[in-house]
Design an enzyme around this catalytic site. Structure first.
Site, mmCIF file in Angstrom:
data_model
loop_
_atom_site.group_PDB
_atom_site.id
_atom_site.type_symbol
_atom_site.label_atom_id
_atom_site.label_comp_id
_atom_site.label_asym_id
_atom_site.label_seq_id
_atom_site.Cartn_x
_atom_site.Cartn_y
_atom_site.Cartn_z
ATOM 1 N N TYR A 211 0.839 -1.209 0.007
ATOM 2 C CA TYR A 211 0.008 0.096 -0.088
ATOM 3 C C TYR A 211 0.916 1.410 0.022
ATOM 4 C CZ TYR A 211 -2.949 3.775 1.565
ATOM 5 O OH TYR A 211 -3.332 5.110 1.557
ATOM 6 N N GLY A 213 1.736 4.620 1.327
ATOM 7 C CA GLY A 213 2.508 5.045 2.351
ATOM 8 C C GLY A 213 3.430 4.043 2.871
ATOM 9 N N SER A 266 -8.263 14.880 5.353
ATOM 10 C CA SER A 266 -8.949 15.870 5.706
ATOM 11 C C SER A 266 -9.059 17.201 4.871
ATOM 12 C CB SER A 266 -8.376 16.345 7.089
ATOM 13 O OG SER A 266 -8.492 15.539 8.079
ATOM 14 N N LYS A 268 -6.440 18.087 1.931
ATOM 15 C CA LYS A 268 -5.475 18.803 1.213
ATOM 16 C C LYS A 268 -5.164 18.734 -0.155
ATOM 17 C CE LYS A 268 -2.182 16.529 3.692
ATOM 18 N NZ LYS A 268 -3.348 15.389 4.129
ATOM 19 N N THR A 269 -5.787 17.684 -0.549
ATOM 20 C CA THR A 269 -5.808 17.493 -2.223
ATOM 21 C C THR A 269 -6.861 18.163 -2.750
ATOM 22 O OG1 THR A 269 -4.677 15.303 -1.937
ATOM 23 C CG2 THR A 269 -5.786 15.763 -3.966
ATOM 24 N N ASN A 270 -7.858 18.416 -2.039
ATOM 25 C CA ASN A 270 -9.026 19.139 -2.551
ATOM 26 C C ASN A 270 -8.750 20.649 -2.453
ATOM 27 O OD1 ASN A 270 -11.799 17.516 -2.994
ATOM 28 N ND2 ASN A 270 -10.585 16.398 -1.717
ATOM 29 N N ARG A 394 -7.690 4.819 -3.683
ATOM 30 C CA ARG A 394 -7.107 6.143 -4.168
ATOM 31 C C ARG A 394 -7.009 6.043 -5.678
ATOM 32 N NH1 ARG A 394 -4.453 9.443 0.050
ATOM 33 N NH2 ARG A 394 -5.346 8.551 1.905
ATOM 34 N N ARG A 425 -10.712 17.883 11.089
ATOM 35 C CA ARG A 425 -12.151 17.767 11.072
ATOM 36 C C ARG A 425 -12.707 17.810 12.408
ATOM 37 N NH1 ARG A 425 -14.578 14.490 7.123
ATOM 38 N NH2 ARG A 425 -12.986 14.232 5.285
ATOM 39 N N GLU A 521 -15.605 26.954 -2.011
ATOM 40 C CA GLU A 521 -15.722 28.161 -1.011
ATOM 41 C C GLU A 521 -14.515 28.474 -0.359
ATOM 42 O OE1 GLU A 521 -18.133 29.563 -2.338
ATOM 43 O OE2 GLU A 521 -19.335 28.126 -3.382
HETATM 44 P P1 GTP Z 1 -4.054 12.318 2.445
HETATM 45 O O1 GTP Z 1 -4.042 11.919 0.823
HETATM 46 O O2 GTP Z 1 -4.702 11.211 3.384
HETATM 47 O O3 GTP Z 1 -3.196 12.923 3.174
HETATM 48 O O4 GTP Z 1 -5.588 13.263 2.370
HETATM 49 P P2 GTP Z 1 -5.965 14.823 2.280
HETATM 50 O O5 GTP Z 1 -5.789 15.561 3.162
HETATM 51 O O6 GTP Z 1 -5.216 15.137 0.886
HETATM 52 O O7 GTP Z 1 -7.726 14.709 1.860
HETATM 53 P P3 GTP Z 1 -8.401 14.908 0.630
HETATM 54 O O8 GTP Z 1 -8.289 16.061 -0.026
HETATM 55 O O9 GTP Z 1 -8.304 13.661 -0.310
HETATM 56 O O10 GTP Z 1 -10.008 14.744 1.208
HETATM 57 C C1 GTP Z 1 -10.350 13.799 1.863
HETATM 58 C C2 GTP Z 1 -11.833 13.472 2.035
HETATM 59 O O11 GTP Z 1 -12.397 14.987 2.351
HETATM 60 C C3 GTP Z 1 -12.660 13.391 0.400
HETATM 61 O O12 GTP Z 1 -13.513 12.461 0.711
HETATM 62 C C4 GTP Z 1 -13.073 14.885 0.206
HETATM 63 O O13 GTP Z 1 -14.403 14.524 -0.509
HETATM 64 C C5 GTP Z 1 -13.348 15.391 1.816
HETATM 65 N N1 GTP Z 1 -13.112 16.910 1.510
HETATM 66 C C6 GTP Z 1 -12.165 17.601 1.329
HETATM 67 N N2 GTP Z 1 -12.316 18.923 1.366
HETATM 68 C C7 GTP Z 1 -13.538 19.091 1.920
HETATM 69 C C8 GTP Z 1 -14.569 20.273 2.304
HETATM 70 O O14 GTP Z 1 -14.396 21.430 2.211
HETATM 71 N N3 GTP Z 1 -15.640 19.904 2.970
HETATM 72 C C9 GTP Z 1 -16.196 18.539 3.036
HETATM 73 N N4 GTP Z 1 -17.377 18.468 3.805
HETATM 74 N N5 GTP Z 1 -15.222 17.634 2.618
HETATM 75 C C10 GTP Z 1 -14.297 17.746 2.271
HETATM 76 C C1 SPV Z 2 -1.939 9.720 3.980
HETATM 77 O O1 SPV Z 2 -2.412 8.575 4.788
HETATM 78 O O2 SPV Z 2 -1.821 10.727 4.809
HETATM 79 C C2 SPV Z 2 -1.457 9.930 2.612
HETATM 80 C C3 SPV Z 2 -1.666 8.647 1.821
HETATM 81 O O3 SPV Z 2 -1.171 10.743 2.111
HETATM 82 S S1 SPV Z 2 -0.430 7.484 2.439
HETATM 83 O O4 SPV Z 2 0.477 8.034 3.412
HETATM 84 O O5 SPV Z 2 0.443 7.016 1.224
HETATM 85 O O6 SPV Z 2 -0.921 6.201 2.876
HETATM 86 MN MN MN Z 3 -1.204 12.620 3.577
#
Ligand code: GTP
Ligand code: SPV
Ligand code: MN
Length: 617
Positions: A211, A213, A266, A268-270, A394, A425, A521
């Protein structure tokens, strides 16, 4: 037995230290073949993986992979940072002596590649030429072809990245063996999996998972754990689980850079892929530098804090990715992008993929659809509504596919950082945004970052799972030393970044709806933060930071009720006073926590008490 030298000669892998390391591990693992990989091998390796059934086609130029059903996420309890100095033991790094871990992992890996190929993946976790590049080179050895394909997407891969190191020995030795997943005792007392970073020997030894990470060692193990240790050891930089974006104002021509940490899954990607809301799109553009890791240092010439993304791709959460939440992500994973999907639902007849939240309802015609474990949806018992895709399914795609990628993402210089934000969150208490214009209070805020967990179920209502700086699973040395180092690195910058805590996830206690619409937003509170830093707005001072007034936030076009807006722009002093007690216990666990952090804590606590005695307004 393999002939590693022949393979390395053919691939032009010239670094003598790397060659010695490859020979050592080829011998120890008993590999039958050695293959040195570069990014140019991608098409051939994809074909081989398709032929071997490790990947399946998911439309034109996209691929699907299904993992072993117990191997779907990082395993924090099996993850260890080892060193030779017991003083490196922290609360979260699961410290163990290097002298114990290295022989243990070598014994697990001995003979593990008999009959198999050992892939040699030289990589660089930095834009080429960056000042931190000396800490960014590594060579991953792996027994798993799909891990190689992911590495090619997530890191800069090729012998050229390790051949001309100033110190030929200064690369991270990153050894990965998936092993026989069915027989590793996942979650039992006899669990065989170990994910070990021997930080002061710059060696990563991961056994028992394919997997992300756990297996793409450039990403989390080097990019975060080893990077954090090296950054501290050298006193030069920070390695953080941060996204990094640019906000360009087309009217003034200025660009601001914001980085920040939210715990895993939580947002970041979004945030990094954010398309501005329609009402603001004419004026602002958001560009993507990074979505999961940033390395930060002080630029010698300008004296400013700089940041860069060491990665080359995106390993994003599929769940809830759709045209409304994240159209940019959908374009990044479109046909022809070479994207690899893992553990989503898959239809081998049509080569389609699906995940929860992709569309409001799953495909109506279930013919051919398989859930993430490969079971036909059509065979499900009536009433079985378990998810089709794994919640941590993913997609993996390279930065070049991201439509809003910053034009200078590959620049050696990195970019100056204007603001650092933290967020988790949190269903109550945390407002939409609160700005903090003091370094110690900003670091204190990061150290006390929390996200919802299961504590409520255990009876401690309102208590969070603390996740310092969103780095809890990646902490490489003691938390007090980490705080000291953070204060020192950022404190050395001539112009201080502004800090802020954000929360997109406050909910209505009655019906559970999100009070803030989130996603696109989220640009609005960030624009306010930049304006605050520039002195264009003043906000409203509270004991826990400055929060925007309704008038200051650009709210045209946002769908939110006046009551919800009031809630997310206010401070619940009593809830905050309760939180201060939890924070005190949290901070007290850590050795050598700097006095500045305790002072910041006491300042915030005293301000809350004063507010409770004499409410403002
Ligand atoms: P890692 O890759 O695990 O580090 O995650 P990340 O922090 O990049 O999170 P990511 O952006 O993938 O979002 C994780 C989940 O949160 C997804 O299912 C998104 O749809 C949801 N999400 C992201 N931004 C928001 C927001 O502003 N509001 C809500 N309600 N959900 C969100
Ligand atoms: C996380 O879990 O915070 C990620 C995905 O970004 S991974 O670490 O690769 O599982
Ligand atoms: Mn991460």
């Amino acid at each position: 037995m393999a002939d590693p030298d022949k393979a390395m000669d053919e691939a032009g892998l010239a670094n003598p230290s790397v060659r010695e390391y490859v020979r050592y591990w080829a011998e120890l693992t008993g590999a039958d073949r050695v293959e040195v990989v570069s990014a140019a091998d991608d098409a051939r390796l994809i074909d081989e993986a398709l032929a071997a059934g490790e990947l399946e086609p998911a439309g034109e130029g996209r691929y699907y992979s299904r993992s072993y059903h117990k191997d779907t996420a990082r395993s924090e309890e099996r993850t260890i940072v080892a060193t030779n100095d017991p003083k490196d033991k922290g609360v979260y790094n699961n410290w163990r002596p290097a002298s114990e871990m290295r022989p243990l992992l070598e014994s697990k890996m001995r003979g593990a590649l008999v009959g198999k190929t050992m892939y040699v993946v030289p990589y660089l976790m930095a834009p080429p030429g960056n000042v931190l590049a000396p800490w960014a080179a590594g060579v991953e050895l792996t027994d798993t072809r799909t891990v190689v394909l992911h590495m090619i997407r997530m890191a800069r891969v090729g012998s050229e990245f390790v051949n001309d190191l100033e110190d030929p020995d200064s690369f991270v030795r990153a050894v990965h063996v998936t092993g026989e997943l069915e027989s590793l005792g996942h979650g039992t007392p006899d669990d065989q999996r170990y994910f070990v970073t021997v930080a002061d020997e710059r060696t990563i030894l991961h056994f028992g998972s394919s997997y992300g990470g756990n297996a793409l060692l450039g990403k989390i193990a080097h990019g975060l754990r080893q990077g954090a240790y090296d950054g501290w050891d050298s006193r030069k930089y920070l390695a953080e689980q941060y996204m990094l974006i640019g906000i360009h104002d087309k009217e003034t021509g200025e660009t601001y850079h914001i980085c920040g940490g939210f715990p895993s899954a939580s947002g970041k990607t979004n945030l990094a892929m954010m398309l501005p809301p329609d009402a603001l799109g004419d004026r602002y553009h958001v560009s993507f530098y990074g979505d999961d890791i940033a390395w930060l240092w002080v630029d010698e010439e300008s004296g400013r804090l700089y940041g860069m993304n060491p990665e080359y791709g995106v390993f994003g959460v599929a769940k809830d990715t759709n045209e409304i939440t994240n159209p940019t992500a959908l374009k990044s994973i479109d046909e022809g992008t070479g994207t690899i999907f893992t553990n989503v639902a898959y239809n081998p007849q049509t080569q389609e993929v699906w995940w929860e939240g992709r569309t409001p309802q799953p495909p109506a015609d279930v013919t051919g659809w398989l859930d993430w474990m490969g079971s036909p949806i059509a065979d499900r018992e009536p009433g079985d509504d378990s998810p089709w895709a794994h919640p941590n399914s993913r997609f993996t795609t390279t930065l070049d596919n991201v439509p809003n990628i910053a034009p200078d993402y590959n620049a050696a210089s990195g970019v100056p950082i204007d603001a650092i934000i933290f967020g988790g969150r949190t269903r109550d208490r945390e407002p939409l945004i609160r700005a903090i214009d003091d370094l110690a209070e900003g670091v204190y805020d990061g150290l006390t970052l929390g996200a919802e967990a299961t504590f409520a179920a255990e009876g401690v209502d309102g208590q969070l799972r603390y996740d310092p700086m969103s780095n809890r699973p990646f902490m490489a040395y003691g938390e007090g030393d980490y705080a000291r180092h953070y204060l020192d690195v950022v404190g050395a910058a001539k112009e201080q970044p502004i800090f802020a805590h954000v929360n997109w996830f406050q909910r209505d206690p009655e019906d559970g709806h999100f009070l803030w619409p989130g996603y696109r937003e989220n640009l609005r509170p960030l624009l306010w933060l930049i304006q605050l830093k520039k002195g264009e707005v003043t906000g409203r001072k509270t004991p826990v930071g400055i929060i925007p007034t309704k008038e200051e936030l650009l709210l045209d076009g946002v769908e939110i009720t006046p009551e919800d807006l009031d809630t997310i722009l206010s401070i619940d002093v009593d809830r905050w006073r309760q939180e201060i007690g939890f924070r005190e216990e949290h901070l007290a666990q850590f050795e050598r926590m700097p006095e500045e952090i305790w002072e910041a804590h006491r300042r915030v606590a005293a301000a809350l008490e004063a507010e409770a005695q004499a409410p403002a307004e």
